[in-house]
Design a protein around this motif. Structure first.
Motif, PDB file in Angstrom:
ATOM      1  N   LEU A 129       0.969  -1.327  -0.030  1.00  0.00           N
ATOM      2  CA  LEU A 129      -0.366  -0.080  -0.020  1.00  0.00           C
ATOM      3  C   LEU A 129       0.857   1.217   0.257  1.00  0.00           C
ATOM      4  CD1 LEU A 129      -2.681  -0.971   2.582  1.00  0.00           C
ATOM      5  CD2 LEU A 129      -2.717  -1.864   0.244  1.00  0.00           C
ATOM      6  N   THR A 130       1.845   0.832   0.510  1.00  0.00           N
ATOM      7  CA  THR A 130       2.993   2.233   0.525  1.00  0.00           C
ATOM      8  C   THR A 130       3.051   2.645  -0.510  1.00  0.00           C
ATOM      9  OG1 THR A 130       5.389   1.059   0.642  1.00  0.00           O
ATOM     10  CG2 THR A 130       4.188   1.589   2.607  1.00  0.00           C
ATOM     11  N   TYR A 131       3.503   2.296  -2.058  1.00  0.00           N
ATOM     12  CA  TYR A 131       3.733   2.366  -3.513  1.00  0.00           C
ATOM     13  C   TYR A 131       2.220   2.965  -4.492  1.00  0.00           C
ATOM     14  CZ  TYR A 131       7.661  -0.828  -2.083  1.00  0.00           C
ATOM     15  OH  TYR A 131       8.850  -1.814  -2.057  1.00  0.00           O
ATOM     16  N   ARG A 132       1.223   3.365  -3.254  1.00  0.00           N
ATOM     17  CA  ARG A 132       0.014   3.465  -4.039  1.00  0.00           C
ATOM     18  C   ARG A 132       0.149   5.596  -3.561  1.00  0.00           C
ATOM     19  NH1 ARG A 132      -4.865   0.147  -3.790  1.00  0.00           N
ATOM     20  NH2 ARG A 132      -4.487  -1.990  -4.257  1.00  0.00           N
ATOM     21  N   ARG A 139      -4.457   3.374   4.939  1.00  0.00           N
ATOM     22  CA  ARG A 139      -3.411   1.984   5.492  1.00  0.00           C
ATOM     23  C   ARG A 139      -3.241   1.767   6.773  1.00  0.00           C
ATOM     24  NH1 ARG A 139       1.308   5.418   3.603  1.00  0.00           N
ATOM     25  NH2 ARG A 139       2.036   5.091   5.230  1.00  0.00           N
ATOM     26  N   LYS A 140      -3.642   1.793   7.733  1.00  0.00           N
ATOM     27  CA  LYS A 140      -3.675   1.385   8.540  1.00  0.00           C
ATOM     28  C   LYS A 140      -5.119   0.871   8.616  1.00  0.00           C
ATOM     29  CE  LYS A 140      -3.761   2.196  13.964  1.00  0.00           C
ATOM     30  NZ  LYS A 140      -5.478   2.304  14.232  1.00  0.00           N
ATOM     31  N   SER A 141      -5.980   1.648   8.722  1.00  0.00           N
ATOM     32  CA  SER A 141      -7.745   0.546   8.375  1.00  0.00           C
ATOM     33  C   SER A 141      -7.444  -0.261   7.642  1.00  0.00           C
ATOM     34  CB  SER A 141      -8.476   2.195   8.200  1.00  0.00           C
ATOM     35  OG  SER A 141      -9.740   1.349   8.186  1.00  0.00           O
ATOM     36  N   ARG A 142      -7.167  -0.200   6.952  1.00  0.00           N
ATOM     37  CA  ARG A 142      -6.641  -1.396   5.346  1.00  0.00           C
ATOM     38  C   ARG A 142      -6.321  -2.602   5.887  1.00  0.00           C
ATOM     39  NH1 ARG A 142      -7.504  -0.530  -0.579  1.00  0.00           N
ATOM     40  NH2 ARG A 142      -8.271   0.886  -0.909  1.00  0.00           N
TER      41      ARG A 142
END
Length: 247
Positions: A129-132, A139-142
């Motif tokens: 997710l960091t690449y988005r 990110r934390k929620s996902r």
């Protein structure tokens, strides 16, 4: 040419109502060339995968199953034939576009888990997710939601070496889910697990499918192939049989 923006992929519901296959392969071939020797891994594969479907690709070792999955996941390119992803030809995509679609639309579950040993469970799931350029709060929620769905939220601060094989595979599934992909591609997801953990992971995939996920799984084990709605059997790079589970 495919326009690369965040709206090019419809939801599974939208595609189902318009009767557009999520994936359509027409006459796909794959030839490997080594030292003037041609190896025909795939020969004329025709395949539709519909939104919300659970498909298994079965066959003996070396029949072309993993090669087909690599092409479906945009990790490899076909030698010939047509591949439409949500109605759009992938042949028009450059390498950057293919990487972006893999990250956003395709969730991978590998036999070897492919977790990074120096990262915690939470960090492993969050990494793609960091690449988005996604906000940290999202990110934390996902990450928390996906770990909760696979029953591993209580292990998010642990490292892979502190987990059993079955737990590591659940984390790998959570990593695939966190990106909210259009399709989950699983390559022999029970191959490194004992029978009990293998059944547990298969039940997890079944639950995800019941919740609306589109799943395509490669397996050589007929016990696990039967978990899917539909199975195609490959032999020597060709589809030789197709079977469906009776409603």
């Amino acid at each position: 040419m495919l326009e690369m923006d965040d709206s090019i992929f419809s939801t599974a519901t939208d595609m189902a109502t318009t009767n557009i296959p999520l994936i359509r392969l027409e006459g796909i071939t794959k030839v490997f060339f080594t030292d003037e020797v041609e190896t025909h891994a795939l020969s004329g594969i025709h395949l539709d995968i519909n939104p919300g479907e659970y498909l298994s690709i079965a066959g003996p070792s070396g029949c072309g199953k993993s090669t087909l999955l690599s092409i479906l996941g945009l990790l490899d390119t076909a030698t010939g034939g047509s591949y439409l992803l949500n109605g759009e030809p992938v042949s028009t995509l450059n390498m950057g576009d293919r990487s972006r679609i893999r990250n956003k639309e395709i969730g991978f579950i590998f036999q070897a888990f492919n977790l990074i040993g120096d990262l915690t469970v939470r960090e492993n799931v969050e990494l793609p997710l960091t690449y988005r350029n996604m906000p940290a709060a999202e990110r934390k929620s996902r990450v928390e939601d996906s770990l909760e769905r696979v029953g591993m939220a209580h292990r998010m601060k642990h490292y892979p070496a502190q987990l059993s094989g079955g737990q590591q595979q659940r984390v790998a599934v959570a990593r695939a889910l966190a990106g909210n992909p259009s399709i989950l591609l699983a390559d022999e997801p029970t191959g490194n697990l004992d029978s009990n953990n293998g059944e547990s992971v298969m039940e997890l995939l079944r639950d995800l499918h019941r919740g609306g996920a589109t799943v395509c799984m490669v397996t050589h084990d007929p016990r696990f192939a039967r978990h899917a709605d539909r199975t195609i059997h490959i032999f020597d790079g060709r589809v030789v049989e197709e079977s469906s589970v009776a409603a």
